[in-house]
Design a protein around this motif. Structure first.
Motif, mmCIF file in Angstrom:
data_model
loop_
_atom_site.group_PDB
_atom_site.id
_atom_site.type_symbol
_atom_site.label_atom_id
_atom_site.label_comp_id
_atom_site.label_asym_id
_atom_site.label_seq_id
_atom_site.Cartn_x
_atom_site.Cartn_y
_atom_site.Cartn_z
ATOM 1 N N UNK A 151 0.831 -1.209 0.000
ATOM 2 C CA UNK A 151 0.000 0.000 0.000
ATOM 3 C C UNK A 151 0.863 1.256 0.000
ATOM 4 N N UNK A 152 1.924 1.254 0.782
ATOM 5 C CA UNK A 152 2.782 2.437 0.856
ATOM 6 C C UNK A 152 3.549 2.659 -0.439
ATOM 7 N N UNK A 153 4.014 1.588 -1.059
ATOM 8 C CA UNK A 153 4.776 1.725 -2.298
ATOM 9 C C UNK A 153 3.881 2.240 -3.412
ATOM 10 N N UNK A 154 2.679 1.702 -3.511
ATOM 11 C CA UNK A 154 1.756 2.111 -4.580
ATOM 12 C C UNK A 154 1.121 3.467 -4.325
ATOM 13 N N UNK A 204 0.476 9.300 -2.919
ATOM 14 C CA UNK A 204 -0.196 10.401 -2.243
ATOM 15 C C UNK A 204 -0.266 10.178 -0.743
ATOM 16 N N UNK A 205 -0.249 8.929 -0.317
ATOM 17 C CA UNK A 205 -0.294 8.632 1.114
ATOM 18 C C UNK A 205 0.946 9.143 1.835
ATOM 19 N N UNK A 206 2.074 9.148 1.158
ATOM 20 C CA UNK A 206 3.313 9.608 1.791
ATOM 21 C C UNK A 206 3.174 11.042 2.262
ATOM 22 N N UNK A 207 2.550 11.866 1.436
ATOM 23 C CA UNK A 207 2.437 13.288 1.756
ATOM 24 C C UNK A 207 1.629 13.534 3.025
ATOM 25 N N UNK A 208 0.771 12.595 3.374
ATOM 26 C CA UNK A 208 -0.056 12.773 4.566
ATOM 27 C C UNK A 208 0.685 12.394 5.851
ATOM 28 N N UNK A 209 1.864 11.798 5.719
ATOM 29 C CA UNK A 209 2.627 11.374 6.899
ATOM 30 C C UNK A 209 3.519 12.504 7.405
ATOM 31 N N UNK A 210 3.595 12.641 8.707
ATOM 32 C CA UNK A 210 4.465 13.650 9.312
ATOM 33 C C UNK A 210 5.904 13.122 9.325
ATOM 34 N N UNK A 211 6.893 14.000 9.513
ATOM 35 C CA UNK A 211 8.263 13.516 9.671
ATOM 36 C C UNK A 211 8.381 12.468 10.783
ATOM 37 N N UNK A 212 7.654 12.671 11.858
ATOM 38 C CA UNK A 212 7.694 11.702 12.956
ATOM 39 C C UNK A 212 7.183 10.336 12.478
ATOM 40 N N UNK A 213 6.115 10.323 11.723
ATOM 41 C CA UNK A 213 5.584 9.057 11.228
ATOM 42 C C UNK A 213 6.539 8.390 10.244
ATOM 43 N N UNK A 214 7.221 9.196 9.443
ATOM 44 C CA UNK A 214 8.196 8.626 8.506
ATOM 45 C C UNK A 214 9.342 7.945 9.268
ATOM 46 N N UNK A 219 13.080 8.426 -0.743
ATOM 47 C CA UNK A 219 12.741 9.560 -1.620
ATOM 48 C C UNK A 219 11.842 10.560 -0.890
ATOM 49 N N UNK A 220 10.873 10.056 -0.153
ATOM 50 C CA UNK A 220 9.965 10.950 0.585
ATOM 51 C C UNK A 220 10.714 11.700 1.677
ATOM 52 N N UNK A 221 11.555 10.998 2.397
ATOM 53 C CA UNK A 221 12.340 11.653 3.465
ATOM 54 C C UNK A 221 13.258 12.707 2.871
ATOM 55 N N UNK A 222 13.928 12.363 1.790
ATOM 56 C CA UNK A 222 14.866 13.294 1.160
ATOM 57 C C UNK A 222 14.150 14.545 0.673
ATOM 58 N N UNK A 223 12.992 14.365 0.096
ATOM 59 C CA UNK A 223 12.223 15.506 -0.413
ATOM 60 C C UNK A 223 11.756 16.423 0.711
ATOM 61 N N UNK A 224 11.541 15.865 1.893
ATOM 62 C CA UNK A 224 10.944 16.634 2.987
ATOM 63 C C UNK A 224 11.884 16.874 4.161
#
Length: 120
Positions: free
Chosen positions: A4-7, A10-20, A44-49
């Protein structure tokens, strides 16, 4: 969960840095290796944010990657160290301790210059 996370980009954007960083920590704590696709998406999500991460978030993220059975990518490591360097004056002692342990565990030679901030 991994599929679910890989596909679900848009779900990544809803996660806070703490959740990541908690996702990385969960894999490390459970002794599980994320799939390559999940690891790439998470990095990639962590690097972007990275700019959104506070001192403790950065330290725990690096700690989680240090505890995984494979190291973070060079791009994420470089990005993390740049962000740490920019925010180092505001790091609290606990975050510094976690950061130093993580850098030592990963044998990050690139982190050595950061140690100069702690010398007299």
């Amino acid at each position: 969960l991994e599929r679910r996370l890989v596909r679900g980009g848009a779900q990544w954007a809803s996660l806070s840095p703490q959740q990541l960083h908690q996702i990385v920590e969960a894999f490390a704590t459970l002794g599980r290796r994320p799939t390559p696709a999940l690891l790439r998406a998470l990095e990639a999500e962590c690097l972007e944010r990275l700019g959104e991460f506070r001192d403790f978030d950065l330290a725990i993220l690096l700690c989680g990657f240090a505890r995984l059975p494979l190291p973070p990518s060079a791009a994420l490591t470089e990005g993390l160290l740049r962000e740490v360097e920019a925010k180092l004056p505001s790091f609290r002692p606990k975050a510094v301790r976690i950061l130093l342990w993580s850098a030592g565990t990963l044998e990050l030679q690139a982190a050595v210059p950061l140690l100069g901030a702690f010398e007299e």
